[in-house]
Each structure stands twice: as structure tokens, then as C-alpha cells.
Design an enzyme around this catalytic site. Structure first.
Site, PDB file in Angstrom:
ATOM      1  N   LYS A 125      -1.863  -3.605   5.629  1.00 31.22           N
ATOM      2  CA  LYS A 125      -2.821  -3.780   4.536  1.00 31.22           C
ATOM      3  C   LYS A 125      -4.211  -4.148   5.025  1.00 31.22           C
ATOM      4  CE  LYS A 125       0.647  -2.815   2.090  1.00 31.22           C
ATOM      5  NZ  LYS A 125       1.566  -2.756   3.240  1.00 31.22           N
ATOM      6  N   SER A 473       8.165   1.769   3.163  1.00 25.29           N
ATOM      7  CA  SER A 473       7.492   1.589   4.440  1.00 25.29           C
ATOM      8  C   SER A 473       7.137   2.942   5.011  1.00 25.29           C
ATOM      9  CB  SER A 473       8.417   0.848   5.409  1.00 25.29           C
ATOM     10  OG  SER A 473       8.003   1.018   6.741  1.00 25.29           O
TER      11      SER A 473
END
Length: 563
Positions: A125, A473
Site C-alpha cells: 500500500k 493478494s
């Protein structure tokens, strides 16, 4: 000529004497008050191997800024380790951290009147968080990736962290013993750097190089190699030149450059998370972008690279084979890249790629020749249907069964699903539904690497479908569909699925269908009641209140004053 375009607000004039007094305490001299002040957004952390080498990079950035004649100021920003928080309540904070990172960089840059910023990040992120901030504040900026981890090695095989997740499934299925499980665990992550396949971190760094916001070749360098530190110092010097010429992010981050980035994401076989993040980056930059744009680009761009999770190689192999510039040159030659887009170097994409060969070296097989791609079309497909009227995201290349119709196995959380998989309760032909894991419902839209890896480890990857309003993911592969929107928490059709319902995932038709009548769906919707919020105080409560649909990037500043 004065270069302190913004920082003069805190350094010039009699009234700013107290401001200068404080700056003198952190090392400013008389001559520094007319220099550009350049922020170094330092993502250093020992929470995760992704970020543990960044402090040294921040120091090299500082040196580069000084050498170029500007004044550096280092400040910290946060990270969450997706890999360590995976499968726990902590993963709810991962996507939230994207907003915290963006807000923190925006806050410091504007609060301190910085003239430019070099953002250095590692874990997943960090990249979109930094780029959202850069696009918002629109001051000269460059992104530096902390670097990829080198592969681990065991029993003659290259390992990544995903190897360890899959080993859990293999162990539960009786395919390996505890010693083998522990051996994989001990060898999967040998040092500093972000997860080594074309997972989310490497996908986003590669995309930022294609976007023009990072230096050529920098996105695939290993964290521990000297060239990464050298590239960071060079990035700082390039940024100072951008400040002098007032080359702004929104001159680089345009509709065409975002299309370039998406094309590269397709060509390298990148993560589904890139869809979510580029929707948010585009919004921050004032660029119109929607899910259909990804599908359009997918249809014309081949997958050129044989990279994990579904392929054989890792990012360091891609680097040796020519890196992102080689991939970009192939796309440019075949009319799939906009060569006139500006980059942070002050050169256009075409100028940057001028000396790159049109075809990759024949002495490697990481980047395939144009006439022999991995797949003729991109892998990140947008699926729609009565289960996802706004859309959903799936990786569709490499799946052996592109159409699955089966009974729904419904779970209200990731943990319940994982327990069922490890207990052997999921059978070939089942379609797993994990719901109330969306942006609002989780909240935080957790990644489902633990259950998907357990499915692969149990040998069910080709015969079981999985759909969720959560995320996946970058290490996930198989017949999996995420980002289902509308999500369950707002009454999306995924909330109305009942145990045993027939569901069809059709990768060819790009459809996601609950096989019941419209009348039955309407009846169920009339009986549906929203669930009370899981959190009523703190950051997760604020996030759940503000966050928008995944179909628009799960941003937190959409129509704020209409809520």
C-alpha cells in the site's frame, strides 16, 4: 534564481524570523533559505522486510538532494505488512493504510510548504498511497521503490513468501510433513525487499515506471543491491531538476500515461490490486477511468512475461532480462503504448526507450518474444452479471477450467472459509463465497491469500471457484473472483446467495451469475436487512463510513458532502 517556489512562504520576510529560527535548529544555514526544500517521505520500518532497507535509501536521497543544490527534509510515513497481517483481523487495516499514507504525505507536504517530494516505499500500500498523495498535491515528485526481495532457495527450487502460504495447504492435505513445512518457512524470505514475484508491490512499482513517475529500470532492482541505492540518489537529483523546471505530476499522470501503466500491468501479468489502486490514483489526478477501461486494454495487450504467481520467474529475473523498459519497448513498437507521454526525467517515453531493442534477448525466457507470448490477451478481466452488476475482477489466464458451475459454499468471513478448507470440507466443483469482507463490510477489504493458497496446496486450484467482495493478494492465482460490487454490506447480490445455490463463473464470457430467477432474487432482496457496523469508534469505523465501492477504487473522498 530563487527555487523555493512554495517554501518561501515559511522562509522569507521579517515575519518569518521565528520560522527560520526553528529551521536553523534542524541544520539550515543562511544560504539554505532560498533553496528548494524537498521532502523525503521515508517508509522505513522493521515491521516488514519490504521496508527494512529504506532508511539507507532515504539517506542516499538526502545526499542526492544536497548535491543537486536543494535542502532535504526527511519525514516518516507508516506501513502495514500485508504478509504478516494476512489471515488476521490486522489485514483489515491494510487498505486503510493506503489512505493513511496518502493523507500523511499530503499533510506534511502542504503543512510544511515543501517544494517537492521524493516518496520511498516498499510494501503493497506504500505505492498507491504515495501516488495518490502526489497526484493530489501536484508538486514536483518522484517515487522510489524500496526494491524487491531476492528469491529464497530450498530443495532446488526458488521460493517466495507465497511458497510458505501454499505449504500450509500442502501440509493440511498430508502432502508434506512438518519438517518440510518448516524448511520452506525458513528459506522463503532471505532478506530485505518486497515479495519477489509479480505480486502487488512489484506490480505497482513496474506500473509507476511505465507511468513515468519512477526512473527507468528502478522498479525491478533488488533491495539489497548497490544499484538500488545509486538509483535512489539519482532519483533525488532528477527531482530537483523537475522542481527547477516546475514539471508537475499532473503533467505526467494523464489519461494516456495511465493507459500505458495498465498496458504494462497486463504485459507482466500483474496483481488484481492494481485495478483498485489505479482507479484511486486516476481520481486523485482528475483523470476519468473506470473498470471498462481495464477490460478494453486487456483485450489488446498480450501477457509477455513468465512471472510468479502463475509463472516461473521473479522480479530479479525480469530485471536481468531487460526489465520494464524492454517490455515497454515491445508494446511501443506494436502501437500499444503512447510514446509522447512525458516522464519525470523530462524526456518522453519514446525518447527514454529509443536505445532499447525491439525484441528481448533470445538468451532468456522471462520475457517472451512478441510472436510467442504467454497469452494472447491480458489476464485481469472485469466480470459482470447478476452477482456483480458494478463489476468484479478476476485473473483469467492460466486457469485450466475457464467455466465453473457449482454449488455455493457460503462463508461470512475469511477465517470460517479457511477452517473449512483445511478440514477437507471443500470438494472439487464447489464455488466458495466469502462475503461481508468488502470495503465497508470488513471493513477494509481483506486479501484472501490464506484460503486461496490453501486451495492450491490441497490440489483444488483447478476445480474450485472462489468469489468474494474482498480482495486477493498479488500472490493469488486460480479461478478466483474478487472486488465483487456492490458488496454484501450495502445489499449487493453476493449477500443474497444461499448455501447450495448454483453459481457460474465464466471467464470466456466474463460473467458472474447466480443461477436463480429474477423473481427469486427480488424476493430475497426484499427480505435482506443490513448488518450493524462491526466497529463504531476508531479508524475502521471512520473508514467504513467514508469508503466508496471497490468499483470506483474504494476511495474515501467521493461525494463527501452528500453523505
Amino acid at each position: 534564481m530563487s527555487e523555493n517556489f512554495r517554501s518561501k512562504a515559511i522562509t522569507q520576510g521579517v515575519q518569518r524570523s521565528p520560522n527560520r529560527a526553528m529551521l536553523r535548529a534542524v541544520g539550515f544555514q543562511d544560504a539554505d533559505f532560498t533553496k528548494a526544500i524537498v521532502g523525503v517521505a521515508n517508509g522505513y520500518s522493521t515491521i516488514t522486510p519490504c521496508n527494512m532497507g529504506i532508511n539507507q535509501l532515504a539517506q542516499r536521497a538526502e545526499a542526492g538532494i544536497n548535491t543537486a543544490g536543494a535542502k532535504p527534509q526527511i519525514f516518516g510515513t507508516i506501513t502495514i505488512s500485508d504478509g504478516i497481517s494476512m489471515g488476521t483481523e490486522g489485514m483489515k487495516y491494510s487498505l486503510v493504510s493506503r489512505e493513511v499514507i496518502a493523507d500523511s504525505i499530503e499533510t506534511v507536504c502542504n503543512g510544511q510548504s515543501l517544494d517537492g517530494v521524493i516518496a520511498i516505499g516498499g510494501c503493497d500500500k506504500n505505492m498507491p498511497g504515495a501516488m495518490i498523495a502526489i497526484a493530489r498535491i501536484n508538486i514536483p515528485a518522484i517515487f522510489v521503490y524500496g526494491g524487491t526481495i531476492k528469491p529464497g532457495h530450498y530443495n532446488g527450487k526458488d521460493l517466495t513468501v507465497v511458497s510458505s502460504f501454499e505449504a500450509v495447504g500442502e501440509y493440511s492435505a498430508g502432502k508434506i510433513d512438518e519438517n518440510e513445512l518448516l524448511a520452506v518457512e525458513r528459506n522463503a524470505c532471505p532478506g530485505a525487499g518486497s515479495c519477489g514475484g509479480m505480486y502487488t508491490a512489484n506490480t505497482m512499482s513496474s506500473a509507476f515506471e511505465a507511468l513515468g513517475m519512477s526512473l527507468p529500470y528502478s522498479s525491478t532492482m533488488a533491495a539489497e543491491d548497490d544499484e538500488k541505492a545509486d538509483s535512489t540518489e539519482e532519483s533525488a537529483k532528477v527531482l530537483v531538476e523537475a522542481i527547477r523546471h516546475q514539471l508537475l505530476p499532473r503533467q505526467i499522470i494523464t489519461r494516456k500515461s495511465i493507459e500505458n501503466a495498465i498496458s504494462v500491468i497486463m504485459a507482466v501479468g500483474g496483481s488484481t490490486n492494481a485495478v483498485l489502486h489505479f482507479l484511486a490514483i486516476a481520481r486523485a489526478a482528475g483523470v476519468e477511468l473506470n473498470l471498462d477501461d481495464f477490460e478494453t486494454i486487456r483485450g489488446r495487450v498480450p501477457v509477455l512475461c513468465d512471472l510468479k504467481p502463475s509463472g516461473r520467474y521473479v522480479a530479479t529475473d525480469l530485471h536481468k532480462a531487460g526489465g520494464i523498459p524492454q517490455v515497454m519497448k515491445m508494446l511501443l513498437v506494436h502501437g500499444l503504448l503512447h510514446g509522447d507521454c512525458m516522464t519525470i526525467t523530462g524526456k518522453t517515453i519514446a525518447e527514454v526507450l529509443a536505445d532499447i531493442p525491439e525484441e528481448p534477448s533470445p538468451n532468456q525466457d522471462v520475457i517472451r518474444p512478441w510472436n510467442n507470448p504467454m497469452y494472447a490477451q491480458g489476464h485481469l478481466a472485469i466480470l459482470k452479471g447478476n452477482l456483480a452488476t458494478e463489476g468484479a475482477v478476476a485473473k483469467i489466464t492460466g486457469v485450466k477450467n475457464p467455466v465453473i458451475t457449482g454449488p455455493a459454499k457460503v462463508f461470512e468471513s475469511e477465517e470460517d472459509c479457511l477452517d473449512a478448507i483445511l478440514a477437507g470440507k471443500i470438494k472439487a466443483g464447489d464455488v466458495i463465497v466469502i462475503r461481508y469482507e468488502g470495503p465497508k463490510g470488513g471493513p477494509g477489504m481483506r486479501e484472501m491469500l490464506a484460503p486461496t493458497s490453501a486451495i492450491i496446496g490441497a490440489g483444488l486450484g483447478d476445480s474450485v471457484g472462489l468469489i468474494t467482495d474482498g480482495r486477493f493478494s498479488g500472490g493469488t492465482y486460480g479461478m478466483v473472483v474478487g472486488h465483487v460490487a456492490p458488496e454484501a454490506a450495502v445489499g449487493g447480490a453476493i449477500a443474497l446467495v444461499q448455501e447450495g445455490d448454483s453459481i457460474t463463473i465464466d471467464a470466456h464470457a466474463r460473467s458472474l451469475q447466480l443461477n436463480i430467477s429474477d423473481e427469486e432474487l427480488t424476493r430475497r432482496r426484499a427480505n435482506w436487512q443490513p448488518r450493524p457496523p462491526r466497529y463504531t469508534t476508531g479508524i475502521l469505523a471512520k473508514y467504513a463510513k467514508l469508503v466508496a465501492s471497490s468499483s470506483v477504487g474504494a476511495v474515501t473522498d467521493l461525494d463527501l458532502f452528500n453523505k
